[in-house]
Design a protein around this motif. Structure first.
Motif, PDB file in Angstrom:
ATOM      1  N   CYS A  38       4.917  25.646  20.275  1.00 38.99           N
ATOM      2  CA  CYS A  38       3.879  26.583  20.706  1.00 38.99           C
ATOM      3  C   CYS A  38       4.444  27.524  21.763  1.00 38.99           C
ATOM      4  CB  CYS A  38       2.711  25.788  21.281  1.00 38.99           C
ATOM      5  SG  CYS A  38       1.347  26.795  21.855  1.00 38.99           S
ATOM      6  N   HIS A  63       2.691  19.650  21.265  1.00 33.26           N
ATOM      7  CA  HIS A  63       1.282  19.219  21.166  1.00 33.26           C
ATOM      8  C   HIS A  63       0.639  19.578  19.835  1.00 33.26           C
ATOM      9  CE1 HIS A  63       0.965  23.374  22.758  1.00 33.26           C
ATOM     10  NE2 HIS A  63      -0.009  23.432  21.877  1.00 33.26           N
ATOM     11  N   GLU A  64       1.385  20.224  18.928  1.00 38.57           N
ATOM     12  CA  GLU A  64       0.808  20.610  17.624  1.00 38.57           C
ATOM     13  C   GLU A  64       1.353  19.632  16.588  1.00 38.57           C
ATOM     14  OE1 GLU A  64       2.014  24.662  16.991  1.00 38.57           O
ATOM     15  OE2 GLU A  64       0.945  25.374  18.753  1.00 38.57           O
ATOM     16  N   GLU A 149      -3.819  22.643  15.098  1.00 36.63           N
ATOM     17  CA  GLU A 149      -3.997  22.885  16.543  1.00 36.63           C
ATOM     18  C   GLU A 149      -4.076  24.383  16.855  1.00 36.63           C
ATOM     19  OE1 GLU A 149      -3.788  23.288  20.712  1.00 36.63           O
ATOM     20  OE2 GLU A 149      -2.215  24.015  19.418  1.00 36.63           O
TER      21      GLU A 149
HETATM   22 ZN   LIG Z   1      -0.340  25.329  20.795  1.00 35.19          ZN
END
Ligand SMILES: [Zn+2]
Length: 345
Positions: A38, A63-64, A149
């Motif tokens: 990201c 975090h994705e 996400e």
């Molecule tokens: Zn992200």
């Protein structure tokens, strides 16, 4: 376990790190499969973050994510071993006022993967609350699952815009968030998107995603093109997805009287806000911070074929090449949208 650790600004290492992975009754243990890179991960790598989110200690990035369930907590009913899933990275306090009001993304106590000091998921396994873990439809791949996400941000923006069938929307910025916002807005009922950027390869890709008119604002006027496409009235909605101060300051220009403007992109510094331009049109202005309650809908749209994120997944790296992936993502060629990292299975 081996993880991709941001040691400090501009220093990544793939190394062993001790992480707590105690499984509670309402948790599942997941073997990670795909993790997207990201803009925020890259920002932490290159700059160490922006107040109030500053990296002060080594932190695992990512975090994705999507993966496979390898252990199920005793009280979990809706998920099973071997389920293919994606995970919502922000976990609020279930008893907080924000959560009770339904705005759990705004809970001051929320913990979010790869937002200091919470570790992310560029690692083999993670323990996560089952209620923030979502089963992928059979026809949705792990790569697509890891796109839920960023897509969730676009879905939340589409909700905030209160789209009516047939609306015309301008999306400022053809980066990953601009692209997923365009997809969500079309799925939500927009008849046409006018997508602006200064990078031609991004616009060319965007134009293949549906009824999307690309506008290169280095050469063309978005106000003129919007006027042409709307009989001179203006766009019903403008989504600001660039985070660029100069672009954001123009958000009200292509907007119709009484239209809606949504700030989605995260600016690196305070931006000028033309109040008079907004007043003259009585613009309704919304802001987006992450998302809430949209993962199931994003997955439903992917499963039904209404949203296809595959064209946005432009680059893949293996976990062993994670550092290379981040160096690549730090200097993305204009034709690239989303870099993903695949973990060994
Ligand atoms: Zn992200």
């Amino acid at each position: 376990m081996e993880a991709l650790v941001l040691e400090k600004v501009k220093e990544l290492s793939l190394r062993d790190i001790q992480l707590d992975e105690t499984l509670g009754p309402h948790d599942v243990r997941i073997a990670l499969h795909t993790v997207g890179v990201c803009g925020s991960d890259v920002h932490y790598y290159q700059h160490g973050g922006t107040e109030p989110f500053i990296v002060k200690a080594p932190m695992v990035l990512g975090h994705e994510a999507s993966g496979t369930i390898i252990e199920v907590g005793a009280a979990v009913k809706h998920l099973q071993l071997d389920d293919r899933v994606c995970m919502e990275p922000g976990i609020p306090d279930p008893n907080s006022q924000a959560t009770r009001l339904g705005i759990y993304n705004l809970d001051p106590a929320v913990t979010f993967w790869a937002t200091p000091p919470i570790h992310g998921v560029l690692r083999p396994t993670v323990v996560h609350p089952a209620n923030f873990t979502f089963k992928l439809p059979d026809n949705v791949s792990f790569a697509e699952g890891a796109m839920v996400e960023p897509l969730a941000v676009g879905m939340h923006a589409a909700n905030k815009a209160a789209i009516k069938p047939g609306d015309v929307a301008v999306v400022i910025g053809a980066g990953p968030i601009g692209m997923v916002t365009a997809l969500a807005a079309l799925a939500g009922g927009c008849s046409r998107i006018i997508l602006t950027d200064v990078q031609q390869p991004k616009l060319a890709l965007g134009a293949t995603l549906g009824p999307i008119t690309p506008v290169n604002v280095a050469e063309q006027s978005v106000i003129e093109i919007t006027a042409e496409l709307t009989g001179g009235w203006g766009a019903d909605i403008v989504f600001e997805c660039s985070g660029n101060g100069r672009a954001a300051a123009t958000i009200f220009e292509p907007l119709c009287p009484g239209g809606r403007a949504v700030f989605v992109g995260i600016p690196g510094a305070p931006i000028a806000y033309p109040v008079l331009a907004a007043q003259i049109k009585e613009a309704r202005v919304e802001h987006v911070f992450r998302y809430a309650h949209v993962y199931p809908r994003a997955l439903a749209l992917m499963g039904s074929g209404k949203i296809d994120v595959n064209p946005l997944i432009t680059d893949k790296f293996t976990f062993q090449d994670s550092i290379e992936a981040f160096d690549y993502a730090s200097h993305m060629p204009p034709a690239s949208v989303k870099v993903q990292i695949e973990l060994p299975q």
